[in-house]
Design an enzyme around this catalytic site. Sequence first.
Site, PDB file in Angstrom:
ATOM      1  N   GLU A 240      55.957 -57.181   7.936  1.00  0.00           N
ATOM      2  CA  GLU A 240      55.437 -55.671   7.912  1.00  0.00           C
ATOM      3  C   GLU A 240      56.322 -54.901   6.869  1.00  0.00           C
ATOM      4  OE1 GLU A 240      53.412 -54.050  10.107  1.00  0.00           O
ATOM      5  OE2 GLU A 240      54.423 -51.886  10.546  1.00  0.00           O
TER       6      GLU A 240
ATOM      7  N   ALA B  93      58.281 -60.680  11.140  1.00  0.00           N
ATOM      8  CA  ALA B  93      59.409 -60.172  10.432  1.00  0.00           C
ATOM      9  C   ALA B  93      59.144 -60.243   9.013  1.00  0.00           C
ATOM     10  CB  ALA B  93      60.937 -60.987  10.708  1.00  0.00           C
TER      11      ALA B  93
ATOM     12  N   GLU C  29      59.145 -61.365  -4.155  1.00  0.00           N
ATOM     13  CA  GLU C  29      57.771 -60.797  -3.708  1.00  0.00           C
ATOM     14  C   GLU C  29      57.636 -59.493  -4.297  1.00  0.00           C
ATOM     15  OE1 GLU C  29      57.165 -61.478   0.512  1.00  0.00           O
ATOM     16  OE2 GLU C  29      55.405 -59.965   0.244  1.00  0.00           O
TER      17      GLU C  29
ATOM     18  N   SER D 294      57.738 -56.246   4.292  1.00  0.00           N
ATOM     19  CA  SER D 294      57.215 -56.156   2.801  1.00  0.00           C
ATOM     20  C   SER D 294      56.125 -55.532   2.383  1.00  0.00           C
ATOM     21  CB  SER D 294      56.972 -57.722   2.700  1.00  0.00           C
ATOM     22  OG  SER D 294      58.172 -58.526   3.031  1.00  0.00           O
TER      23      SER D 294
ATOM     24  N   CYS E 204      68.666 -59.376   6.783  1.00  0.00           N
ATOM     25  CA  CYS E 204      67.585 -60.063   6.779  1.00  0.00           C
ATOM     26  C   CYS E 204      67.652 -61.444   5.965  1.00  0.00           C
ATOM     27  CB  CYS E 204      66.516 -59.305   5.993  1.00  0.00           C
ATOM     28  SG  CYS E 204      64.826 -60.187   5.523  1.00  0.00           S
TER      29      CYS E 204
END
Length: 404
Positions: free
Chosen positions: A250, A247, A366, A252, A357
């Site tokens: 992908e 999770a 990030e 990100s 999330c």
Amino acid sequence: MPVTLFHPLAAENRADPYPTYARLRETAPVAWSSAPVPGFWGFWFVSRHADVSAGLKDNRFGREIARLLPPEALPPVPAHERPLMAMISHWMLFKDPPDHGRLRRLAAPVFAPRAVAGQRPAIERLAARMVDQLPAGTVVDMVGEFAYPLAIDVVSDLLGVPEGDRPLIRDWVRAITAALDVIRTEESIRIGAERAVELSAYFADLVEMHRRQPRGDLLDLLIEARDQDGRLSEEELLSACILFLFAGHEASAQLVANGLLALSEAPEAHARLRAGQVEMPLAVAELLRFTSPQQIAFRYALEDAELGGTMIRKGQTVGFGLGAANRDPRVFPDPDRLDFGREAARQLAFGAGIHSCIGAPLARIEAEATFALLARRLPRLDVAALERQDGVIVRGLARLDLRL
Ligand code: HEM
């Protein structure tokens, strides 16, 4: 059976679903959707922001279809797929309360905004090192050479995966991801299931190492929950590690890939970012809204439920259109424009409700670090070639070649 109004696998929707979403929002906000693919059940596709937001917070829509239907009503799971299904059956992503809350609460402290804020410098260093390694004066695939390695390394750091094992981890995780999309082949499922077994064995060894020598990371927290008071089973512990990798990487990676492409096509917005005229949290919220890496969040109706004027029957599948909701002009005027001046806080790229999330604070840091760095280091986004990644749940790129 209702008439199919949305064909998610039709060539035009795979290339660009947004014109179809716009039509559906106006003419059929809860539209029946199907595709001629074995194992692909039809589903109700929800496209308006208000309905997507309300539906994801409504506990009449859940994840555990197995609790609802007798086993014989479910399609049989082929033998080669069983290891994969056994593993994901422990994921919080596929659980309803009370199991969902138990699994989520265990990991929550590691993902709290204050906890992940401390990781910003390490993420900045990691991203800068990867940009340094890109060969200047050539054409580079930013998806394979930058976005995926970075995203997988950030989660690997969180889990305490040693640096030398990262290339292996990347291959395993990509294979598992390919096996879990709606569009998958016998071959991709078989390979994904094999990799799931290998990755579980890898984490079993890593868990033993951490038991002997704790490092204060996410894995230690999960091990503590397992060992000290049995709040987690051994299978749950190992499959949670794989869930975070799956999770966490992908979407990100695809936010970076889709975001770079979107910026290359919106010179005005890109210029504002380069000039430092946009606050990074606002820029990331708008990039999330505009690119929506995860396009659809699936649920099952646990009882008959009306939504957006349509009666959804118990047991039917509902696909909440995160990408469609994020382009709803009722909430975001002129939605097809990437506009860093807009208020994008209500974007739904991270979902909503109990499954929203858990990694969102980390994903934001990030993305802020990455887009700030790339705005400085790659001021010219010169796309040489690109290839879309085939997928219904995640919309992204298989490659994005930039001339550096
Ligand atoms: C831009 C990056 C990301 C996006 C767009 C994204 C998107 C999402 C969405 C839409 C969901 C809800 C799925 C559903 O309701 O069916 C979700 C859940 C989840 N995400 Fe993310 N995600 C991102 C990054 C991450 C990261 C970095 C991690 C962890 C390292 C992570 C871990 C999870 C987990 C564990 C869940 C399941 C939560 C639950 O079921 O309670 N995600 N994500």
